[in-house]
Scaffold this active site. Structure first.
Site, short mmCIF file in Angstrom:
data_model
loop_
_atom_site.label_atom_id
_atom_site.label_comp_id
_atom_site.label_asym_id
_atom_site.label_seq_id
_atom_site.Cartn_x
_atom_site.Cartn_y
_atom_site.Cartn_z
N GLY A 1 38.33 44.76 38.92
CA GLY A 1 37.94 43.94 40.26
C GLY A 1 38.66 42.58 40.26
CB ILE A 2 37.48 39.46 41.27
CG1 ILE A 2 36.85 39.60 42.64
CG2 ILE A 2 38.13 37.94 41.15
CD1 ILE A 2 35.70 38.98 43.32
CG ASP B 1 28.44 39.70 25.17
OD1 ASP B 1 28.20 39.30 25.99
OD2 ASP B 1 27.54 40.72 24.40
CG ASN C 1 36.17 37.19 37.01
OD1 ASN C 1 35.76 37.39 38.21
ND2 ASN C 1 36.01 38.71 36.33
CE1 TYR D 1 25.65 37.75 41.34
CE2 TYR D 1 25.09 37.60 43.64
CZ TYR D 1 26.08 37.55 42.74
OH TYR D 1 27.50 37.53 43.20
CE LYS E 1 27.58 35.20 40.26
NZ LYS E 1 28.91 35.09 39.53
CB ILE F 1 35.29 40.57 47.28
CG1 ILE F 1 35.27 38.97 47.53
CG2 ILE F 1 36.95 41.08 46.64
CD1 ILE F 1 35.98 38.61 48.62
CB THR G 1 35.03 45.15 43.45
OG1 THR G 1 33.64 44.71 43.64
CG2 THR G 1 35.74 43.76 43.86
N PRO H 1 29.23 53.21 45.36
CG PRO H 1 28.05 52.69 43.21
CD PRO H 1 29.25 52.15 44.05
#
Length: 260
Positions: A17-18, A58, A81, A152, A156, A187, A189, A194
């Site tokens: 991804g990014i 990790d 990231n 989430y 963020k 974005i 990705t 799904p």
């Protein structure tokens, strides 16, 4: 001239991804890139393909960051990231009333704790030289409420605020260590696959998912990577403690024409 020539850049979550796109962009700009990821096989494969050095990491584990610091005690750029939405292994609920404490902690351990540990490592790895760039991956969801993804969104938002604290702290010490956050919206990705599938209605599904975005499309990983190159380079030398959005105009307001 390459914008990152000779720089050592560490990218977390770089296997796909990014993260992978940014590793590629950093390499193309002349950097020595340390691609880190929790998935050792995917990370090593990506590093081999891109010409990077791989280091297993990790981001939740302080000991892993300590090992990275021993391996790479001096760096120029860190791109924090690595992150999770919380929906990778659990479909929820993730709303403020019904989310479990375990799900809340799992998201924040990666997103918030991982970013804190990354910033702490970066400061230690940059302060001898007295300069560097820290780029933290936040989200459009860190600027607005997301009822169905409370953990989430909160994580963020915390990344956005911590980036400012890091920027101010480093400036107080007299270091030219800059810290900024980036805030992508949709974005394209693998996380969307799904929902999109590969059927004949794929384009229709894509259009529906970005219907409320003024530019009416997904962003690309290359567009995010280009912003990371800018924030890593001397071109953004007077920018610190700020947030940059890549959202197709979503946070600007509605693009709909007002009624007469």
């Amino acid at each position: 001239m390459q914008k990152l020539n000779g720089m050592t850049c560490v990218v977390t979550g770089g296997a796909q991804g990014i993260g992978r796109a940014t590793c590629k962009a950093f390499v193309e700009e002349g950097a020595h890139v340390v691609l880190t990821d929790i998935d050792e096989d995917a990370g090593q494969n990506a590093a081999d393909a891109l010409g990077c050095t791989f280091h297993k990491l990790d981001v939740r584990e302080e000991g892993d960051w300590d090992a990275l610091a021993r391996a790479f005690p001096q760096i120029d750029v860190l791109f924090n990231n690595a992150g999770v939405t919380g929906f990778e292994d659990s479909l929820g609920p993730h709303d403020p009333e019904n989310a479990s404490l375990a799900d809340w902690r799992a998201v924040n351990a990666v997103n918030m704790d991982g970013t804190f540990l990354g910033c702490r490592y970066a400061i230690g790895a940059m302060k001898a030289k007295g300069e560097g760039a820290i780029i933290n991956m936040s989200s459009r969801s860190g600027l607005v409420g997301i009822p169905g993804a409370a953990a989430y969104a909160a994580s963020k938002a915390a990344i956005r605020n911590h980036s400012k604290s890091v920027a101010l702290y480093c400036a107080q010490q007299g270091w030219k260590i800059r810290c900024n956050s980036i805030h992508p919206a949709a974005i394209l990705t693998g996380i969307w696959e799904p929902m999109l599938g590969d059927g004949p209605d794929r384009e229709e599904k894509m259009a529906a998912l970005v219907a409320d975005t003024p530019l009416k499309r997904f962003g690309t990983v290359e567009e995010v990577a280009a912003l990371c190159v800018f924030l890593a380079s001397a071109e953004s030398g007077y920018m610190t403690g700020t947030e940059l959005t890549l959202d197709g105009g979503l946070l600007a307001g509605s693009a709909a024409s007002p009624g007469s």
